[in-house]
Write an enzyme that holds these catalytic residues in place. Structure first.
Site, mmCIF file in Angstrom:
data_model
loop_
_atom_site.group_PDB
_atom_site.id
_atom_site.type_symbol
_atom_site.label_atom_id
_atom_site.label_comp_id
_atom_site.label_asym_id
_atom_site.label_seq_id
_atom_site.Cartn_x
_atom_site.Cartn_y
_atom_site.Cartn_z
ATOM 1 N N GLY A 1 19.196 41.164 50.114
ATOM 2 C CA GLY A 1 18.754 42.561 50.101
ATOM 3 C C GLY A 1 18.595 42.997 48.663
ATOM 4 N N SER A 2 19.691 43.498 48.089
ATOM 5 C CA SER A 2 19.644 43.923 46.673
ATOM 6 C C SER A 2 19.262 42.747 45.781
ATOM 7 C CB SER A 2 21.010 44.463 46.248
ATOM 8 O OG SER A 2 21.376 45.555 47.054
ATOM 9 N N GLN B 1 29.007 86.073 49.652
ATOM 10 C CA GLN B 1 28.726 85.394 48.394
ATOM 11 C C GLN B 1 28.960 83.872 48.525
ATOM 12 O OE1 GLN B 1 31.152 86.034 44.795
ATOM 13 N NE2 GLN B 1 29.351 87.024 43.940
ATOM 14 N N GLY C 1 28.688 75.337 63.839
ATOM 15 C CA GLY C 1 28.656 74.463 65.025
ATOM 16 C C GLY C 1 27.242 74.165 65.473
ATOM 17 N N LEU D 1 10.017 42.012 51.923
ATOM 18 C CA LEU D 1 10.786 41.393 50.833
ATOM 19 C C LEU D 1 12.190 41.011 51.323
ATOM 20 C CD1 LEU D 1 10.909 40.773 47.721
ATOM 21 C CD2 LEU D 1 11.778 43.095 47.414
ATOM 22 N N THR D 2 12.849 41.943 52.005
ATOM 23 C CA THR D 2 14.250 41.772 52.393
ATOM 24 C C THR D 2 14.432 40.691 53.463
ATOM 25 O OG1 THR D 2 14.565 44.118 51.938
ATOM 26 C CG2 THR D 2 16.259 43.044 53.275
ATOM 27 N N GLU E 1 14.071 50.678 49.535
ATOM 28 C CA GLU E 1 13.372 50.483 48.249
ATOM 29 C C GLU E 1 14.387 50.379 47.096
ATOM 30 O OE1 GLU E 1 9.660 52.213 47.468
ATOM 31 O OE2 GLU E 1 9.067 52.216 49.561
ATOM 32 N N ARG F 1 21.967 84.921 61.422
ATOM 33 C CA ARG F 1 23.257 84.739 62.089
ATOM 34 C C ARG F 1 24.221 85.878 61.714
ATOM 35 N NH1 ARG F 1 25.924 82.920 66.452
ATOM 36 N NH2 ARG F 1 28.009 82.127 65.940
ATOM 37 N N THR G 1 18.869 50.212 46.837
ATOM 38 C CA THR G 1 19.942 51.207 47.032
ATOM 39 C C THR G 1 20.114 52.004 45.738
ATOM 40 O OG1 THR G 1 21.685 49.773 46.187
ATOM 41 C CG2 THR G 1 21.191 49.608 48.553
HETATM 42 C C1 LIG Z 1 15.486 51.516 57.880
HETATM 43 C C2 LIG Z 1 15.229 50.499 56.827
HETATM 44 C C3 LIG Z 1 13.936 50.185 56.463
HETATM 45 C C4 LIG Z 1 13.688 49.211 55.497
HETATM 46 N N1 LIG Z 1 12.398 48.867 55.195
HETATM 47 C C5 LIG Z 1 12.172 47.788 54.387
HETATM 48 C C6 LIG Z 1 10.837 47.300 54.192
HETATM 49 O O1 LIG Z 1 9.849 47.853 54.695
HETATM 50 N N2 LIG Z 1 10.670 46.178 53.441
HETATM 51 C C7 LIG Z 1 11.714 45.521 52.862
HETATM 52 O O2 LIG Z 1 11.489 44.506 52.208
HETATM 53 N N3 LIG Z 1 12.986 45.975 53.022
HETATM 54 C C8 LIG Z 1 13.228 47.083 53.770
HETATM 55 N N4 LIG Z 1 14.513 47.533 53.961
HETATM 56 C C9 LIG Z 1 15.599 46.831 53.313
HETATM 57 C C10 LIG Z 1 16.274 47.630 52.211
HETATM 58 O O3 LIG Z 1 15.450 47.690 51.079
HETATM 59 C C11 LIG Z 1 17.637 46.938 51.953
HETATM 60 O O4 LIG Z 1 18.453 47.248 53.071
HETATM 61 C C12 LIG Z 1 18.271 47.395 50.678
HETATM 62 O O5 LIG Z 1 17.538 46.953 49.571
HETATM 63 C C13 LIG Z 1 19.726 46.914 50.554
HETATM 64 O O6 LIG Z 1 19.866 45.572 50.895
HETATM 65 P P1 LIG Z 1 21.013 45.157 51.931
HETATM 66 O O7 LIG Z 1 20.867 46.024 53.121
HETATM 67 O O8 LIG Z 1 20.951 43.704 52.104
HETATM 68 O O9 LIG Z 1 22.366 45.569 51.215
HETATM 69 P P2 LIG Z 1 23.164 44.683 50.144
HETATM 70 O O10 LIG Z 1 22.261 44.215 49.082
HETATM 71 O O11 LIG Z 1 23.968 43.682 50.881
HETATM 72 O O12 LIG Z 1 24.143 45.773 49.527
HETATM 73 C C14 LIG Z 1 25.332 46.203 50.156
HETATM 74 C C15 LIG Z 1 26.012 47.202 49.225
HETATM 75 O O13 LIG Z 1 26.362 46.561 47.967
HETATM 76 C C16 LIG Z 1 25.778 47.277 46.912
HETATM 77 N N5 LIG Z 1 25.398 46.342 45.845
HETATM 78 C C17 LIG Z 1 24.700 45.189 45.966
HETATM 79 N N6 LIG Z 1 24.546 44.619 44.765
HETATM 80 C C18 LIG Z 1 25.141 45.429 43.853
HETATM 81 C C19 LIG Z 1 25.334 45.397 42.453
HETATM 82 N N7 LIG Z 1 24.829 44.406 41.707
HETATM 83 N N8 LIG Z 1 26.019 46.408 41.852
HETATM 84 C C20 LIG Z 1 26.522 47.423 42.602
HETATM 85 N N9 LIG Z 1 26.370 47.516 43.944
HETATM 86 C C21 LIG Z 1 25.694 46.533 44.560
HETATM 87 C C22 LIG Z 1 24.549 47.967 47.513
HETATM 88 O O14 LIG Z 1 24.152 49.072 46.724
HETATM 89 C C23 LIG Z 1 25.092 48.382 48.868
HETATM 90 O O15 LIG Z 1 25.861 49.546 48.734
HETATM 91 C C24 LIG Z 1 14.773 48.553 54.874
HETATM 92 C C25 LIG Z 1 16.084 48.887 55.226
HETATM 93 C C26 LIG Z 1 16.321 49.836 56.190
HETATM 94 C C27 LIG Z 1 17.740 50.134 56.567
#
Ligand SMILES: Cc1cc2nc3c(=O)[nH]c(=O)nc-3n(C[C@H](O)[C@H](O)[C@H](O)COP(=O)(O)OP(=O)(O)OC[C@H]3O[C@@H](n4cnc5c(N)ncnc54)[C@H](O)[C@@H]3O)c2cc1C
Length: 380
Positions: free
Chosen positions: A131-132, A279, A341, A125-126, A364, A268, A366
């Site tokens: 991304g988001s 505690q 440590g 998808l990404t 999946e 430890r 953020t």
């Molecule tokens: C190791 C790894 C494996 C992955 N596997 C897959 C996969 O198999 N398939 C797939 O499709 N994707 C995959 N992804 C992608 C992942 O789902 C995206 O990285 C994630 O959805 C965030 O998108 P972005 O990295 O572009 O961050 P961005 O969308 O650019 O976000 C950057 C920051 O802004 C914040 N933000 C963005 N919009 C808003 C909003 N409206 N309100 C508040 N905050 C916001 C986000 O929360 C984040 O903190 C993977 C990512 C990683 C790192």
């Protein structure tokens, strides 16, 4: 531990997976993290033990486990190795679009080799620019006769380049917004499919995260999932179902860190007594255990909602993923603190667990996006 409504067979299955995780998975975890290579032996183990078959119905070669049992399996594996837990979670993620909306022919062709573990699945998808805001994708699919021609690329795809079966989302009608996105089953060896950069990352080191490139990639029209324009809905439906699995991965990591902190604190000796006698340490352990248990309840609860066929579980799915991943970061961080440590050293798994926990707050969707989903449901 919260145990929901499991049959005797299900309990026995989870016990067996717990044992396999302890005896076969745990000894490999540090090496997988160190080499950063995809653990084919773990994939084989999960396939042989029918663990990969869990999310698939029996008519397609699976064992038709409930969602509850599937999340428990991810939890048990991730307790020792988050990369291995992810193999099961992503097999479900990549296959679910086919399971949810695939036609009979697509199911017959693709689900059996996925259930047996012969093939791996991925979910694309990404993209680099989306991304988001997944709907802002650039990858396009144009129908030409009995084929779709895909152009564009996907970024950060788990199992990218390893998976034979890729659920890929692409725009078929840009004017229609989210209703102009369609979903396709794209095989790794279709003409025009290639793998770009393979990412080097903080945690889940053995999981391959790759760029997928489509250059006039030819996808047979029969590999369209659902109808044209259904793609965004399919992606969101899939994520609603699979976020509890990421919650379970986070939960397993947190449980593993708690187990480690408890056993270390009893052994430890400082100031002439085990550090667990203080505690200050006891209160930390009590808080960690309470957070883990609360996360477990959220994850198991939504899994049961899915099993019961409840429709409005999306909010609960987001809550489970968000809460479990947030507490996984806190609990792994506290575990390092309790190990002092030694917690900072690679000699102990605490630092790996913290690195592995971080991704569960990001992929999946953020945790900010999960909060949006929850808030939207509240305010609707
Ligand atoms: C190791 C790894 C494996 C992955 N596997 C897959 C996969 O198999 N398939 C797939 O499709 N994707 C995959 N992804 C992608 C992942 O789902 C995206 O990285 C994630 O959805 C965030 O998108 P972005 O990295 O572009 O961050 P961005 O969308 O650019 O976000 C950057 C920051 O802004 C914040 N933000 C963005 N919009 C808003 C909003 N409206 N309100 C508040 N905050 C916001 C986000 O929360 C984040 O903190 C993977 C990512 C990683 C790192």
């Amino acid at each position: 531990m919260a145990v929901s409504h499991l049959s005797e067979d299900e309990q026995a299955l989870i016990e067996a997976i717990r044992e396999i995780a302890l005896e076969r998975v745990a000894p490999r975890a540090a090496e997988i993290d160190h080499t950063g290579e995809f653990p084919w032996d773990m994939k084989e183990l999960l396939a042989q033990q029918d663990i990969l078959a869990m999310p698939f119905p029996s008519e397609y070669g699976g064992i038709g486990a409930s969602e509850l049992v599937a999340v428990m399996a991810i939890e048990e594996l991730s307790r020792h190795c988050a990369t291995t837990g992810l193999i099961l979670a992503v097999q479900q993620l990549g296959s679910l679009p086919i399971l949810l909306v695939g036609n009979e022919e697509q199911k017959r062709k693709y689900l059996r080799p996925l259930a047996t573990g012969k093939w791996l699945a991925a979910f694309g998808l990404t993209e680099s620019g989306s991304g988001s805001d997944a709907a802002a994708m650039g990858t396009e699919a144009v129908r030409e006769g009995d084929k779709y021609i895909l152009n564009g690329s996907k970024r950060f795809i788990t199992n990218g380049g390893l998976a034979q079966v890729n659920s890929i989302f692409a725009i078929t009608d840009r004017k229609q917004g989210t209703r102009g996105i369609s979903a396709f089953i794209v095989e790794k060896d279709f003409p025009g499919f290639s793998v770009g950069r393979i990412e080097d990352k903080l945690g889940i080191k053995g999981s391959q995260t790759a760029e997928l490139i489509f250059t006039d990639c030819e996808v047979p029209a029969e590999n369209l999932l659902g109808r044209e324009g259904d793609g965004f809905k399919i992606a969101m439906m899939t994520l609603d179902h699979t976020r509890p699995g990421i919650g379970a991965q986070a939960l397993g990591i947190a449980q593993g860190a708690l187990d480690l902190a408890v056993s270390y604190s009893k052994q430890r000796i400082q100031f002439g007594q085990p550090i667990a006698e203080n505690q200050g340490i006891q209160f930390m352990l009590a808080d960690m255990a309470t957070k883990v248990e609360a996360a477990r309840l959220l994850v198991y609860n939504v899994a049961e909602m899915i099993d019961l066929g409840e429709e409005n579980f999306s909010k609960y799915s987001s809550m489970a993923k968000m809460f479990a991943s947030d507490i996984a970061m806190e609990v792994t961080n506290d575990a390092i603190q309790i190990l002092g440590g030694y917690g900072y050293m690679k000699e102990y798994p605490a630092e790996r667990m913290m690195r592995d926990a971080k991704i569960t707050q990001i992929y999946e969707g953020t945790n900010q996006i999960q909060r949006l989903v929850i808030a939207r449901a509240l305010l609707a």
